[in-house]
Structures are given as structure tokens and as C-alpha cells.
Design an enzyme around this catalytic site. Structure first.
Site, mmCIF file in Angstrom:
data_model
loop_
_atom_site.group_PDB
_atom_site.id
_atom_site.type_symbol
_atom_site.label_atom_id
_atom_site.label_comp_id
_atom_site.label_asym_id
_atom_site.label_seq_id
_atom_site.Cartn_x
_atom_site.Cartn_y
_atom_site.Cartn_z
ATOM 1 N N LYS A 210 36.125 -54.991 98.518
ATOM 2 C CA LYS A 210 36.186 -55.021 99.984
ATOM 3 C C LYS A 210 35.142 -54.077 100.580
ATOM 4 O O LYS A 210 34.380 -54.436 101.449
ATOM 5 C CB LYS A 210 37.594 -54.653 100.446
ATOM 6 N N GLU A 216 34.477 -47.378 90.463
ATOM 7 C CA GLU A 216 34.638 -48.157 89.229
ATOM 8 C C GLU A 216 33.846 -49.459 89.305
ATOM 9 O O GLU A 216 33.134 -49.839 88.369
ATOM 10 C CB GLU A 216 36.122 -48.488 89.005
ATOM 11 N N GLY A 271 43.325 -54.852 100.862
ATOM 12 C CA GLY A 271 42.946 -55.162 99.476
ATOM 13 C C GLY A 271 44.062 -55.849 98.712
ATOM 14 O O GLY A 271 43.846 -56.854 98.032
ATOM 15 N N ARG A 272 45.267 -55.319 98.815
ATOM 16 C CA ARG A 272 46.380 -55.877 98.033
ATOM 17 C C ARG A 272 46.928 -57.167 98.645
ATOM 18 O O ARG A 272 47.889 -57.739 98.126
ATOM 19 C CB ARG A 272 47.480 -54.829 97.872
ATOM 20 N N GLU A 357 51.836 -49.467 96.647
ATOM 21 C CA GLU A 357 50.770 -48.976 97.525
ATOM 22 C C GLU A 357 51.160 -49.210 98.991
ATOM 23 O O GLU A 357 50.765 -48.466 99.876
ATOM 24 C CB GLU A 357 49.431 -49.657 97.198
ATOM 25 N N HIS A 388 64.157 -57.518 74.069
ATOM 26 C CA HIS A 388 64.178 -56.906 72.740
ATOM 27 C C HIS A 388 63.611 -55.501 72.772
ATOM 28 O O HIS A 388 63.264 -54.943 71.743
ATOM 29 C CB HIS A 388 63.439 -57.805 71.749
ATOM 30 N N LYS A 508 40.494 -39.407 94.041
ATOM 31 C CA LYS A 508 39.099 -39.882 94.037
ATOM 32 C C LYS A 508 38.146 -38.748 94.400
ATOM 33 O O LYS A 508 37.106 -38.569 93.765
ATOM 34 C CB LYS A 508 38.919 -40.992 95.085
#
Ligand SMILES: O=P(O)(O)OC[C@H]1O[C@H](O)[C@H](O)[C@@H](O)[C@@H]1O
Length: 545
Positions: A210, A216, A271-272, A357, A388, A508
Site C-alpha cells: 500500500k 521488508e 491493508g488488512r 490488528e 491430535h 519498526k
């Protein structure tokens, strides 16, 4: 409604629910079922192809009435309507939260600040569709003229989890002769493993960000560019092997990607909440424009339902209220999402960003600290695998973890008796968690007395069973929209801003400061607390040079 006067917890409905929680704590799900034979149908709702059974939640008819009163008291419907009108409900960033506009049909209109955003949305969708079709039919070629066989999405957070989850979920509908990979981590191993067996001449990178400034993503994008140019021997190759998805087209150009190869979206897409925007480009290449439109239609069906259905029959509103009930009022710290479908294996990770978030906040819209628990931890794994491993704690642990069990009536891969067995486990787990097994029942099975206590299942552990007929693109869209609006409902009740994420900033900033200390560019190992200083010194002494 005004947020400035007093805490939401001072409201009449809130207080009534707090008192009512003590009553419900004293009632077992066995009693609730015994008291009402029609509970199985009475506490179930259906919309947009989704069936929501919340009969095994710890609620009575009175609980439901009180939760609906809480929604009204907290102005959930008003806030929902404000979102759909495009008001700036993300107050700390002064933005609308208009992901619903990304899936409005072409013939609709939504004017925000004098612009019909639906027109813009469809312009981009049409460009994406032309591009996706060209990649899929081989008319978009790499530098050197070979068709694209591999698509690597580079992004993180909302620019990764949605596309990665959707690709896995819709793999059945995807091009099987192409490879789709997702690189997110700044750990070089992620890029290295994702590309080690790919031919650069046939590989397209979708750089999805965005902001187009995320550390990253930019680091991985630069590495990808070097990998491509190094192999193909010409900077000009970037034009055929890189496309970008961003709201920041100036940064895209600065990176060297041709604006003609950039797909935009808008600051009102969080973003999400962005998997329906151009961030979905890799999804569209994988499954084709038609399936992508079906996905959008599935989202839209739930958007319409959320906007129009009365709260009592409103699936996302009910799910949101149940989550508030379980966490804020009954004290659970986490909710497990357990999809009984292998294709949904990344769905819990996707929901972690969406829910945590959005609602991991301690401050109300008016800046006051909340005096009640808000966002919970959400986690999960596909069934039956989790059964399990961690289900032991779900069944007999000291903590109550409400669960969403997601199932489909038809498998996309009908193999012998597999699907009936899979689905039997959905129902069995919900039944076991709710009703458990008493000491009398355990004894009646002939269990030695010393083991009876160990083999008792207390039950009374709440679950919601969520069903759809088949995992189609539309069903996936509806499922995601259901959770989006559930999260919205929770945030509205809690009176927080579900659309900002200031909590990701501090780490950050500190990483930017620490990175040059590690690489030796600046004096290191003194400017922090004694623990951080020692860790910096240890790393510097041992790092590869
Ligand atoms: O799409 P981008 O601008 O690269 O952002 C990617 C992600 O990073 C941020 O740190 C936020 O926490 C996320 O909400 C966002 O989705």
C-alpha cells in the site's frame, strides 16, 4: 453517538449483561439444551449461503436480547451506516474505511468527496482482468519472449496474507500449470526458498505494498530485481518481470517500475481489508478474472446482508456480539478458528491480522483508556490436524477457548469416505465440547476409579458451527466478509478505532535504529537497556562477516 461522556461499560445494557454473565456462568449447555427442544434451530441463522449455528454458545434467549440491546446502546447500526456512506470512521487517520466499495457491482454508485469510487474501482478491476488474462494466455511474455510460468507476490501483512490465503483457499480453481509463491519475510531464506527452482525468464514479480515504503517488501523487491537483472543481463527486463500494486504510484515509479505496469488503490482501503483491491492481482492471475468476480460477489452478498438485515438475524453482527460476550463478559482470552478444510489452512493466519490488528487496542475513540477487555487472541489450525495436538487443552484445560468450527457439506476432492469422516469430526467436536462426559458416564464404561477424574469432560465449552455448501470463490468471499463485519461489530461495541494500527510502529522505529548498530556502521552496544546492549554485542561478535 458521543464517546466523550462516559465509558461504554457504564451503559444500562452493558451493566445488565455483566450481571447476566453471572447467571449464565451457573448454567451448563446441557441445561440450556434440556430447557429448549428447539434450541438447535432457534439459535441458527442463514444468509448468503452461510449457515451459522450458535446454539452451542453459552447464551439464552435473554442473553441474545441483552446483546442486541448492547448493540443498539453502542450505536453499532449507526456506525455501520457511517462506514457504508464513506464517512471518516477511521478517526485517528482521518480516513473512511471503504473496503465494501471494492466489491460493489458496476451499476452501483458511491460518491466520496465528489468522486464516484465505484467507477474507479471497476476501472482498476478491468485493467487487472486484462493483465491477468494476458499472463494466463501467454500474450504477456517475459524479457526474451517466453510466457510467464511463475508468479511471485512480494508483500507483507495485508499485502501478503490475503493473497496467500486466497491462493491456498482457491487452489482448486487455479492454473495448475503455473507456480504461485508468496515472499513476505525480510529473512532472506524466504526469498531464497521461493525462487531457488524458478527460471527468471519465466518469473513475474508482483510487488504489493500500500505504502511502497515497507522495509521488508522493499528489501525483497530490490533482491528480486537484482536476481532478475543478474540472470537476464539487462535492466530493461524489469519492465516485463515486475508489476506493482500500491496507493503510492510516485514511489512505484521511483523504484523503476513502469507506471503502465502499476495497479492503484486508495487510502480508504486498509491493508488488512485489501484483498479485494488490486492487492488481489496474484489471486486473479491464479484463478482468472471470472472466479475473482465471483469472489467479490460473495463478499458483496454479505456486505448487503450486514447493511440490511435486522441485528437479530444479522450473521456478522451476531458473531461479533458473541465474540464480545465470550471475551469481555465471560472472560475468555482467545478464540480458536478451526476450518475443517485443508484449503483454508492459512485462514487462521489471515484472521489474526484482521482481528488482532483491528481490535488490539486499549484506548477508545475519545482517547480514554478502556476499562474492559477488548481484542482477543485468535488462532487455529485446520481440523482434523489440531485434534491430535492442542484439542486436549480445549476439552480438558482450565481455560475456556470458544471455537469457530468451519465446515463444508461437499468436498472439492471427493475421495472415498474421506469427507463424511471429516464432517463427522466437525459435529463430534462441537458435541463433545458442549456436553462433555460426566463421571457417571465414565464409570458406566467400566473405567477404574483412579482414572475417572482424568477421563471426565466437563463440557460447557462454547462453539459456533459455520457451514457452507462448497468452498467456491463466492463462499470464500462471504466467509471473509462475515469475519470482517464481525470484527467491525466488536470494535463498535468496544468504542475503539478498528482501522488504525499505531501499535506496529515502535518496533519498526527501533529496528531502524538497531540495524546499523548490528552491521557495524555505527557505534553499538551502549545506547539501550543493558539487556539489548548485551544482545547487540553478542550478535556483533558472532555475525557472519
Ligand atoms: O502494504 P504495506 O504498505 O506494505 O503494508 C503492509 C503491512 O505493514 C504494516 O506494518 C501494517 O501493520 C499492516 O497493516 C500492513 O498491511
Amino acid at each position: 453517538m458521543s464517546e466523550t461522556v462516559s465509558s461504554p461499560s457504564a451503559g444500562a445494557a452493558w451493566q445488565a449483561l455483566a450481571a447476566h454473565a453471572a447467571v449464565i456462568r451457573g448454567r451448563h449447555l446441557r441445561d440450556l439444551f434440556a430447557a429448549d427442544e428447539s434450541r438447535g434451530e432457534g439459535f441458527a441463522r442463514e444468509a448468503a449461503g452461510l449457515y451459522l449455528d450458535f446454539a452451542k454458545q453459552r447464551v439464552s434467549a435473554e442473553t441474545l436480547d441483552l446483546l442486541l440491546a448492547l448493540a443498539r446502546e453502542r450505536g453499532v447500526e449507526e456506525r455501520r451506516d457511517a462506514m457504508f456512506r464513506g464517512e471518516r470512521i477511521n478517526v485517528t487517520e482521518g480516513r473512511p474505511a471503504l473496503h465494501i466499495a471494492l466489491r460493489l457491482p458496476r451499476d452501483r454508485s458511491l460518491v466520496v468527496d465528489g468522486v464516484d469510487v465505484v467507477v474507479e474501482v471497476h476501472e482498476v478491476l478491468d485493467r487487472m482482468a486484462r493483465f491477468a488474462a494476458a499472463v494466463r494466455d501467454g500474450s504477456w511474455t517475459g524479457y526474451g519472449g517466453r510466457p510467464i510460468r511463475n508468479v511471485v507476490n512480494i508483500g507483507i501483512g495485508g499485502s501478503d496474507l490475503g493473497p496467500a490465503m486466497a491462493y491456498e483457499a482457491l487452489r482448486h480453481y487455479s492454473r495448475r500449470d503455473m507456480v504461485f509463491r508468496f515472499v513476505s519475510n525480510v529473512d532472506g531464506s524466504d526469498f531464497a526458498e521461493a525462487t531457488r527452482d524458478l527460471d527468471p525468464a519465466e518469473t513475474l514479480f508482483v510487488v504489493a505494498s500500500k505504502t511502497f515504503t515497507t522495509l521488508e517488501t522493499m528489501t525483497n523487491a530490490r533482491t528480486a530485481r537484482a536476481w532478475t537483472v543478474g540472470a537476464l543481463g539487462d535492466e530493461a527486463a524489469v519492465g516485463r518481470h515486475f508489476v506493482a500494486v500500491s496507493t503510492n504510484l510516485a514511489e512505484v515509479a521511483a523504484f523503476g517500475i513502469d507506471p503502465a505496469n502499476a495497479f492503484g488503490f486508495w487510502e480508504w482501503v486498509g491493508g488488512r481489508y485489501s484483498m479485494c483491491s488490486a492487492i488481489g492481482l496474484s489471486t486473479m492471475v491464479a484463478v482468472g478474472p471470472e472466479h475473482f468476480r465471483e469472489l467479490l460477489a460473495g463478499f458483496h452478498a454479505v456486505d448487503e446482508h450486514f447493511r440490511e438485515a435486522p441485528l437479530r438475524d444479522n450473521l456478522p453482527a451476531l458473531m461479533g456480539l458473541l465474540a464480545v460476550w465470550n471475551t469481555t463478559f465471560l472472560g475468555s482470552d482467545s478464540i480458536a478458528v478451526l476450518p475443517y478444510d485443508q484449503y483454508l489452512r492459512r485462514f487462521p493466519a489471515y484472521l489474526q491480522q484482521l482481528a488482532m490488528e483491528s481490535n488490539g487496542k486499549s484506548v477508545r475513540l475519545d482517547g480514554e483508556r478502556v476499562d474492559y477487555p477488548t481484542g482477543y487472541v485468535i488462532w487455529g489450525e485446520p481440523g482434523t490436524n489440531g485434534q491430535h495436538s492442542f484439542y486436549q487443552l480445549l476439552h480438558q484445560g482450565t481455560r475456556i477457548v470458544p471455537c469457530d468450527l468451519i465446515g463444508f457439506c461437499r468436498s472439492l476432492n471427493p475421495l472415498g469416505g474421506h469427507h463424511d469422516l471429516l464432517f463427522a469430526n466437525v459435529l463430534a467436536q462441537a458435541e463433545a465440547l458442549a456436553f462433555g462426559k460426566t463421571a457417571e458416564q465414565v464409570r458406566a464404561e467400566g473405567t477404574p476409579e483412579a482414572l475417572v477424574a482424568h477421563r471426565v469432560f466437563e463440557g460447557n465449552r462454547p462453539t459456533t458451527v459455520l457451514l457452507a455448501d462448497e468452498l467456491t470463490p463466492a463462499a470464500l468471499g462471504s466467509l471473509v466478509a462475515l469475519y470482517e463485519h464481525s470484527v467491525f461489530t466488536q470494535g463498535a461495541v468496544w468504542g475503539i478505532d478498528s482501522f488504525d494500527q499505531w501499535g506496529v510502529e515502535l518496533g519498526k522505529q527501533l529496528a531502524q535504529r538497531i540495524a546499523p548498530e548490528l552491521s557495524g556502521d555505527v557505534e553499538a552496544g551502549a545506547g539501550h537497556d543493558s539487556s539489548t546492549n548485551a544482545l547487540v554485542r553478542r550478535y556483533r561478535a558472532r555475525r557472519r562477516r
